[in-house]
Design a protein around this motif. Structure first.
Motif, PDB file in Angstrom:
ATOM      1  N   ALA A 184       0.767  -1.178  -0.235  1.00  0.00           N
ATOM      2  CA  ALA A 184      -0.058  -0.050   0.140  1.00  0.00           C
ATOM      3  C   ALA A 184       0.978   1.339   0.172  1.00  0.00           C
ATOM      4  O   ALA A 184       0.248   2.396   0.014  1.00  0.00           O
ATOM      5  CB  ALA A 184      -0.966  -0.150   1.314  1.00  0.00           C
ATOM      6  N   HIS A 185       2.117   1.335  -0.138  1.00  0.00           N
ATOM      7  CA  HIS A 185       2.896   2.246  -0.023  1.00  0.00           C
ATOM      8  C   HIS A 185       4.472   1.953  -0.433  1.00  0.00           C
ATOM      9  O   HIS A 185       5.246   1.615   0.091  1.00  0.00           O
ATOM     10  CB  HIS A 185       3.021   2.795   1.438  1.00  0.00           C
ATOM     11  N   SER A 186       4.796   2.558  -1.719  1.00  0.00           N
ATOM     12  CA  SER A 186       6.027   2.454  -2.248  1.00  0.00           C
ATOM     13  C   SER A 186       6.171   3.733  -3.227  1.00  0.00           C
ATOM     14  O   SER A 186       5.200   4.545  -3.553  1.00  0.00           O
ATOM     15  CB  SER A 186       6.233   1.115  -2.935  1.00  0.00           C
ATOM     16  N   HIS A 187       7.439   3.683  -3.655  1.00  0.00           N
ATOM     17  CA  HIS A 187       7.786   5.055  -4.673  1.00  0.00           C
ATOM     18  C   HIS A 187       8.851   4.661  -5.505  1.00  0.00           C
ATOM     19  O   HIS A 187       9.229   3.477  -5.798  1.00  0.00           O
ATOM     20  CB  HIS A 187       8.769   5.914  -3.670  1.00  0.00           C
ATOM     21  N   LEU A 188       9.080   5.393  -6.709  1.00  0.00           N
ATOM     22  CA  LEU A 188       9.958   4.989  -7.635  1.00  0.00           C
ATOM     23  C   LEU A 188      11.152   6.021  -7.724  1.00  0.00           C
ATOM     24  O   LEU A 188      10.826   7.248  -7.577  1.00  0.00           O
ATOM     25  CB  LEU A 188       9.239   5.214  -9.394  1.00  0.00           C
ATOM     26  N   GLY A 242      -0.917  11.928  -2.288  1.00  0.00           N
ATOM     27  CA  GLY A 242       0.476  11.797  -1.626  1.00  0.00           C
ATOM     28  C   GLY A 242       1.679  11.088  -2.152  1.00  0.00           C
ATOM     29  O   GLY A 242       1.503  10.734  -3.226  1.00  0.00           O
ATOM     30  N   GLU A 243       2.424  10.847  -1.377  1.00  0.00           N
ATOM     31  CA  GLU A 243       2.877  11.185  -0.123  1.00  0.00           C
ATOM     32  C   GLU A 243       2.978  12.557   0.332  1.00  0.00           C
ATOM     33  O   GLU A 243       3.842  13.101  -0.537  1.00  0.00           O
ATOM     34  CB  GLU A 243       3.767  10.265   0.717  1.00  0.00           C
ATOM     35  N   ILE A 244       2.378  13.143   1.371  1.00  0.00           N
ATOM     36  CA  ILE A 244       2.564  14.447   1.583  1.00  0.00           C
ATOM     37  C   ILE A 244       3.274  14.599   2.814  1.00  0.00           C
ATOM     38  O   ILE A 244       2.904  13.562   3.889  1.00  0.00           O
ATOM     39  CB  ILE A 244       1.053  15.294   1.867  1.00  0.00           C
ATOM     40  N   ALA A 296       1.599   7.375   7.467  1.00  0.00           N
ATOM     41  CA  ALA A 296       2.514   6.553   6.809  1.00  0.00           C
ATOM     42  C   ALA A 296       3.604   6.209   7.984  1.00  0.00           C
ATOM     43  O   ALA A 296       3.773   7.065   8.765  1.00  0.00           O
ATOM     44  CB  ALA A 296       3.211   7.156   5.737  1.00  0.00           C
ATOM     45  N   HIS A 297       4.127   5.092   7.906  1.00  0.00           N
ATOM     46  CA  HIS A 297       5.226   4.632   8.789  1.00  0.00           C
ATOM     47  C   HIS A 297       4.738   4.881  10.310  1.00  0.00           C
ATOM     48  O   HIS A 297       5.584   4.779  11.340  1.00  0.00           O
ATOM     49  CB  HIS A 297       6.553   5.437   8.567  1.00  0.00           C
ATOM     50  N   ALA A 298       3.506   4.729  10.522  1.00  0.00           N
ATOM     51  CA  ALA A 298       2.622   4.838  11.816  1.00  0.00           C
ATOM     52  C   ALA A 298       3.219   6.103  12.708  1.00  0.00           C
ATOM     53  O   ALA A 298       2.956   6.327  13.968  1.00  0.00           O
ATOM     54  CB  ALA A 298       3.077   3.745  12.695  1.00  0.00           C
ATOM     55  N   VAL A 357       5.730  -1.668   1.458  1.00  0.00           N
ATOM     56  CA  VAL A 357       7.413  -2.010   1.787  1.00  0.00           C
ATOM     57  C   VAL A 357       8.046  -0.246   1.675  1.00  0.00           C
ATOM     58  O   VAL A 357       9.016  -0.441   2.212  1.00  0.00           O
ATOM     59  CB  VAL A 357       7.699  -2.776   0.400  1.00  0.00           C
ATOM     60  N   ASP A 358       7.452   0.471   1.098  1.00  0.00           N
ATOM     61  CA  ASP A 358       8.192   1.969   1.104  1.00  0.00           C
ATOM     62  C   ASP A 358       9.404   1.765   0.596  1.00  0.00           C
ATOM     63  O   ASP A 358      10.487   2.324   1.045  1.00  0.00           O
ATOM     64  CB  ASP A 358       8.233   2.446   2.531  1.00  0.00           C
ATOM     65  N   VAL A 359       9.610   1.111  -0.657  1.00  0.00           N
ATOM     66  CA  VAL A 359      10.951   1.326  -1.398  1.00  0.00           C
ATOM     67  C   VAL A 359      10.984   2.649  -1.992  1.00  0.00           C
ATOM     68  O   VAL A 359      10.141   3.179  -2.486  1.00  0.00           O
ATOM     69  CB  VAL A 359      11.157   0.255  -2.476  1.00  0.00           C
TER      70      VAL A 359
HETATM   71 ZN    ZN Z   1       6.951   6.584   1.676  1.00  0.00          ZN
END
Ligand code: ZN
Length: 286
Positions: free
Chosen positions: A32-36, A115-117, A178-180, A239-241
């Motif tokens: 539910a949360h990654s980036h490029l 987001g992510e904001i 995000a990331h609690a 995973v938040d890569v």
């Molecule tokens: Zn992130």
């Protein structure tokens, strides 16, 4: 062929090294949360998703750091429409034009998240209030589009107050923390109890970062386990890569295996929800 064999051997070795006990979660998984980090990293990521039965990834912008975020995300969604769902990047939510711009962009991009904001990020010296008028307008636009807003907000006392004010001011907006929020389970328990429009995203809480839910081979922290079981409809995993080095196949394998191992420590019902059901509902994935 050789490469496939090498991957199989690596996976077998990693699996054999896992501690005995609860079986890894084996059902569908949504990141539910990654980036490029660039235009090509998505290929390695989707290959890893296929190896590990990750059915969808929500790709988000990194908050104004990468000017090509929107283009990379859109291209990834075009190339892998079955796997990739995108968020609408917002470079700076406090500018007077941010809300109107977001309104126009959401109308055409089909983004399922905003987001992510970055609300508060100490390392980048970002400290904004989500209850400030411009930010509230952004939340109202997102709410009108029924699109959750993913925020990076390293919580301290002042940030917690501002966050609670924003949650109360725009109850129709769903905020995904995000990331609690680098917060403790005790603080999160209170926030979840007081605000029905808050969802916790456990992305980036893996063995490479702090706070972590568990080390690479160690057990899920008992306080986190209790919190997640208690609010099982309020958590998603990711995973938040983001950095290019994390897109090495061996590293992606370690991160995805860790995610399945940690989910396997939850009750089967909770694991299913946190692994994919909650994300599917939140980001309208079905
Ligand atoms: Zn992130």
């Amino acid at each position: 062929m050789l490469r496939a064999l090498a991957t199989a051997v690596l996976l077998a070795a990693l699996t054999a090294a896992a501690p005995a006990g609860a079986a890894d979660y084996a059902g569908p998984l949504v990141d539910a949360h990654s980036h490029l980090p660039n235009a090509t990293a998505i290929d390695a990521y989707v290959a890893a998703m296929k190896r590990h039965k990750v059915v969808k990834v929500v790709l988000l912008g990194v908050g104004g750091v990468q000017k090509d975020d929107a283009a990379w995300l859109a291209a990834a969604a075009r190339k892998y429409p079955d796997q990739v769902v995108i968020g609408q990047p917002v470079a700076d939510p406090t500018t007077p034009q941010a809300a109107a711009r977001l309104d126009a962009e959401l109308g055409k991009s089909g983004a399922r998240a905003v987001g992510e904001i970055h609300v508060r990020q100490v390392s980048r010296k970002i400290d904004r209030s989500p209850a400030a008028p411009g930010f509230v307008k952004v939340l109202e636009v997102a709410a009108r589009h029924k699109t959750p807003v993913v925020i990076h907000d390293e919580l301290d006392e002042a940030a917690a107050k501002a966050l609670e004010k924003a949650l109360e001011t725009v109850p129709a907006a769903t905020l995904v923390f995000a990331h609690a929020g680098s917060a403790t389970p005790a603080v999160l328990d209170g926030l979840l109890a007081r605000h029905a429009n808050l969802v916790i995203d456990l992305s980036g809480m893996h063995f490479q970062r702090t706070p972590a839910l568990a080390t690479e081979k160690g057990p899920l922290d008992p306080a986190w386990k209790t919190l997640i079981e208690k609010h099982r409809d309020r958590f998603v995993v990711g995973v938040d890569v983001w950095a290019a080095r994390l897109f090495e196949p061996a590293m992606l394998d370690r991160l995805m295996l860790w995610t399945r191992r940690v989910l396997g420590e939850l009750s089967p019902e909770t694991a299913e929800r946190v692994a994919h059901r909650n994300a599917a509902r939140l980001y309208r994935l079905e």
